[in-house]
Design an enzyme around this catalytic site. Structure first.
Site, PDB file in Angstrom:
ATOM      1  N   ASN A 298       0.854  -1.196   0.000  1.00 40.08           N
ATOM      2  CA  ASN A 298       0.000   0.000   0.000  1.00 40.08           C
ATOM      3  C   ASN A 298       0.890   1.247   0.000  1.00 40.08           C
ATOM      4  OD1 ASN A 298       0.432   0.951   2.842  1.00 40.08           O
ATOM      5  ND2 ASN A 298      -0.340  -1.106   3.269  1.00 40.08           N
TER       6      ASN A 298
ATOM      7  N   ASP B 183      -4.316  -5.921   5.275  1.00 41.74           N
ATOM      8  CA  ASP B 183      -5.360  -6.744   5.893  1.00 41.74           C
ATOM      9  C   ASP B 183      -5.267  -8.195   5.445  1.00 41.74           C
ATOM     10  OD1 ASP B 183      -6.612  -4.769   7.441  1.00 41.74           O
ATOM     11  OD2 ASP B 183      -7.527  -3.915   5.630  1.00 41.74           O
TER      12      ASP B 183
ATOM     13  N   LYS C 190       9.204 -17.919  -9.079  1.00 48.21           N
ATOM     14  CA  LYS C 190       8.447 -16.886  -9.792  1.00 48.21           C
ATOM     15  C   LYS C 190       7.307 -17.535 -10.597  1.00 48.21           C
ATOM     16  CE  LYS C 190       8.895 -13.267 -13.188  1.00 48.21           C
ATOM     17  NZ  LYS C 190       9.690 -12.709 -14.262  1.00 48.21           N
TER      18      LYS C 190
ATOM     19  N   ASP D  92      -4.271  -9.059  13.187  1.00 50.33           N
ATOM     20  CA  ASP D  92      -4.454  -7.645  13.524  1.00 50.33           C
ATOM     21  C   ASP D  92      -3.539  -7.345  14.709  1.00 50.33           C
ATOM     22  OD1 ASP D  92      -5.362  -5.189  14.634  1.00 50.33           O
ATOM     23  OD2 ASP D  92      -7.200  -5.391  13.449  1.00 50.33           O
ATOM     24  N   ILE D  93      -2.484  -6.612  14.437  1.00 54.30           N
ATOM     25  CA  ILE D  93      -1.444  -6.385  15.461  1.00 54.30           C
ATOM     26  C   ILE D  93      -1.990  -5.543  16.613  1.00 54.30           C
ATOM     27  CG2 ILE D  93       0.854  -5.379  15.852  1.00 54.30           C
ATOM     28  CD1 ILE D  93       1.334  -6.070  12.797  1.00 54.30           C
TER      29      ILE D  93
ATOM     30  N   PHE E 171      -4.674   3.845  15.183  1.00 50.98           N
ATOM     31  CA  PHE E 171      -5.023   4.893  14.223  1.00 50.98           C
ATOM     32  C   PHE E 171      -6.243   4.449  13.430  1.00 50.98           C
ATOM     33  CE2 PHE E 171      -1.934   8.391  13.757  1.00 50.98           C
ATOM     34  CZ  PHE E 171      -1.119   8.065  14.828  1.00 50.98           C
TER      35      PHE E 171
ATOM     36  N   LYS F  12     -14.350   1.649  16.258  1.00 46.11           N
ATOM     37  CA  LYS F  12     -13.094   0.904  16.053  1.00 46.11           C
ATOM     38  C   LYS F  12     -12.321   0.775  17.357  1.00 46.11           C
ATOM     39  CE  LYS F  12     -11.187   1.173  12.072  1.00 46.11           C
ATOM     40  NZ  LYS F  12     -10.580   1.770  10.901  1.00 46.11           N
TER      41      LYS F  12
ATOM     42  N   LYS G 236     -11.311  -2.942  18.630  1.00 44.44           N
ATOM     43  CA  LYS G 236      -9.909  -3.363  18.707  1.00 44.44           C
ATOM     44  C   LYS G 236      -9.452  -3.525  20.155  1.00 44.44           C
ATOM     45  CE  LYS G 236      -8.670  -2.288  14.212  1.00 44.44           C
ATOM     46  NZ  LYS G 236      -7.736  -2.907  13.283  1.00 44.44           N
TER      47      LYS G 236
HETATM   48  O1  C5P Z   1      -8.902  -1.878  10.867  1.00 43.00           O
HETATM   49  P1  C5P Z   1      -8.048  -0.725  10.414  1.00 43.00           P
HETATM   50  O2  C5P Z   1      -6.955  -1.152   9.467  1.00 43.00           O
HETATM   51  O3  C5P Z   1      -8.800   0.470   9.934  1.00 43.00           O
HETATM   52  O4  C5P Z   1      -7.342  -0.246  11.775  1.00 43.00           O
HETATM   53  C1  C5P Z   1      -6.325   0.668  11.799  1.00 43.00           C
HETATM   54  C2  C5P Z   1      -5.489   0.459  13.044  1.00 43.00           C
HETATM   55  O5  C5P Z   1      -5.217  -0.919  13.281  1.00 43.00           O
HETATM   56  C3  C5P Z   1      -4.113   1.102  12.935  1.00 43.00           C
HETATM   57  O6  C5P Z   1      -3.710   1.478  14.225  1.00 43.00           O
HETATM   58  C4  C5P Z   1      -3.266  -0.037  12.395  1.00 43.00           C
HETATM   59  O7  C5P Z   1      -1.897   0.139  12.718  1.00 43.00           O
HETATM   60  C5  C5P Z   1      -3.855  -1.214  13.116  1.00 43.00           C
HETATM   61  N1  C5P Z   1      -3.776  -2.485  12.381  1.00 43.00           N
HETATM   62  C6  C5P Z   1      -2.921  -3.492  12.824  1.00 43.00           C
HETATM   63  N2  C5P Z   1      -2.893  -4.707  12.178  1.00 43.00           N
HETATM   64  C7  C5P Z   1      -3.694  -4.936  11.122  1.00 43.00           C
HETATM   65  C8  C5P Z   1      -4.563  -3.925  10.650  1.00 43.00           C
HETATM   66  C9  C5P Z   1      -4.587  -2.717  11.296  1.00 43.00           C
HETATM   67  O8  C5P Z   1      -2.183  -3.253  13.785  1.00 43.00           O
HETATM   68  N3  C5P Z   1      -3.630  -6.103  10.522  1.00 43.00           N
END
Ligand code: C5P
Length: 418
Positions: free
Chosen positions: A217, A285, A295, A314-315, A333, A347, A351
């Site tokens: 991205n 994601d 390759k 999701d970290i 964020f 959110k 989270k």
């Molecule tokens: O769900 P979304 O991507 O909108 O959430 C954004 C927040 O979640 C940010 O703080 C981003 O660093 C964190 N995030 C994460 N791991 C993921 C997706 C998002 O830590 N796989």
């Protein structure tokens, strides 16, 4: 909330150039943030802005003449220059820079600049050829060697119709430079976040498709790096876990460079325990379910390959929901294009983090690819709406909010243990 500018005293010297009008906006913004501003107007500056405008905006007398300061009732020039925390010259013309470089003191502004023992920030503005002239460049080099701080000039269209370096920095940029000058300097001069461990994630992740291709991205990592730097400046012990970016590793920070979301999670887990975690990374994601070891070849007549995606960890949610080693403050964020606050509130709950920095990325906000950002800091018990700020200033404010939160928590823990 207190900003790094609260109760700071700025002596603003206004030189004679068309960019002088920007000093009016700068005064407004400095005062909004709790700074007091005294204006000194040069003779040439008075051709561009009026003492009446300056006096109205500073709420103070405008200082113009060296000999005004000699009567008993008036403040002396030494006092005027030393009574400030920072001197700022906007615009710093070629003439003013030359006089400063040579220690000339023929009027009030140059006398104050020579008499001061305080840090000085200059925002140059002049015609591109004047800026590039060897004499100006010599003076700039001398002033830098003397410890004078510079902001700008920028490249751009000039009032004289030319294009190139010489355009004065915008008020928001000068403000950010002033804020970052002050942030990190506590009243006692000590590092107020000393001993606090902070984990910051930043940048994009790259998810491999095969050894040469990946999903990615457009995240630059700028905001996360600025946050890590701002916290380190306050004395925190910062680990920055970064996806691939073009940014240099900031000084004084433990840097862990990773590629994928799974590597980022592992690096974060290995960096715990920490007191604070700030997840600013734009983590992909999804990743491709099988990472081909060779390759993927384009074969004539063969079907276009289909990629099957699986969800990445999701970290932020993982760290927020840790049973063991959960940082006391976890910040996420949320980049939103509509219903920014409403979506961010949801959110935060989903989270499980403590704060969410909600970021308006709608096309009219101009945030994508730009240097400015408009954010809301969402907490369980309310929200702060910040004005549009340079990303650097957003980082400084967030670091300041973290500091205030930690100081408050420390106070209430002390009370309870008494
Ligand atoms: O769900 P979304 O991507 O909108 O959430 C954004 C927040 O979640 C940010 O703080 C981003 O660093 C964190 N995030 C994460 N791991 C993921 C997706 C998002 O830590 N796989």
């Amino acid at each position: 909330m207190t900003t790094p500018l609260q109760n700071r005293r700025i002596l603003l010297i206004i030189g004679g150039g068309i960019a002088a009008y920007k000093s009016l906006e700068l005064i407004r913004r400095l005062r909004e943030r709790g700074a007091s501003v005294r204006a000194v107007l040069t003779g040439a500056g008075a051709e561009f802005v009026t003492p009446l405008s300056l006096g109205t905006l500073t709420g103070d007398k405008v200082y113009r003449d060296l000999f005004d300061l000699t009567d008993n009732a008036a403040i002396g020039h030494i006092e005027l220059s030393r009574d400030a925390d920072l001197l700022v010259v906007v615009p710093a013309t070629a003439d003013l820079l030359a006089k400063m470089a040579h220690g000339l003191a023929g009027d009030l502004a140059t006398t104050l600049l020579l008499a001061t023992d305080k840090p000085t920030l200059v925002a140059p503005a002049m015609n591109v050829r004047m800026w590039e002239h060897k004499a100006t460049q010599r003076n700039v080099a001398q002033l830098k060697a003397d410890g004078i701080h510079f902001i700008g000039p920028n490249d751009g269209d000039m009032a004289c119709g030319e294009f190139g370096p010489g355009r004065m920095s915008e008020p928001a940029e000068i403000l950010a430079a002033i804020e970052s000058h002050f942030s990190g300097k506590s009243v006692t001069g000590k590092a107020p976040l000393k001993g606090i461990r902070v984990l910051v994630t930043s940048g994009p992740t790259h998810e491999p498709i095969d050894p040469v291709r990946y999903l990615a991205n457009r995240s630059s990592g700028k905001q996360g790096y600025a946050i890590a730097t701002a916290l380190a400046r306050l004395g925190a012990d910062v680990t920055l876990v970064s996806g691939p970016t073009n940014l240099p590793s900031p000084a004084g920070i433990m840097m862990k460079r990773v590629e994928t979301a799974r590597e980022m999670l592992a690096a974060c887990e290995a960096s715990l325990p920490a007191d604070v975690a700030i997840c600013a990374a734009a983590v992909a994601d999804w990743r491709v379910d099988v990472d081909a070891t060779q390759k993927i070849k384009k074969k004539p007549g063969a079907k276009t390959p289909a990629l099957t995606l699986v969800e990445n960890p999701d970290i932020l949610a993982t760290i927020s929901k840790l049973k063991k080693n959960r940082p006391a403050l976890v910040v996420g964020f949320a980049a939103e294009t509509e219903k920014v606050v409403e979506h961010a509130i949801a959110k935060r709950k989903r989270k499980g983090c403590d704060w969410i920095v909600a970021n308006d990325v709608s096309p009219e906000s101009g945030v994508m690819g730009g240097d400015l950002n408009t954010v809301h800091l969402i907490r369980a018990d309310g929200q702060d709406d910040w004005p549009q700020l340079p990303k650097q200033a957003v980082a400084d404010r967030l670091a300041q909010s973290v500091l205030e939160h930690i100081q408050k928590t420390r106070k209430s823990t002390k009370k309870r243990t008494r």
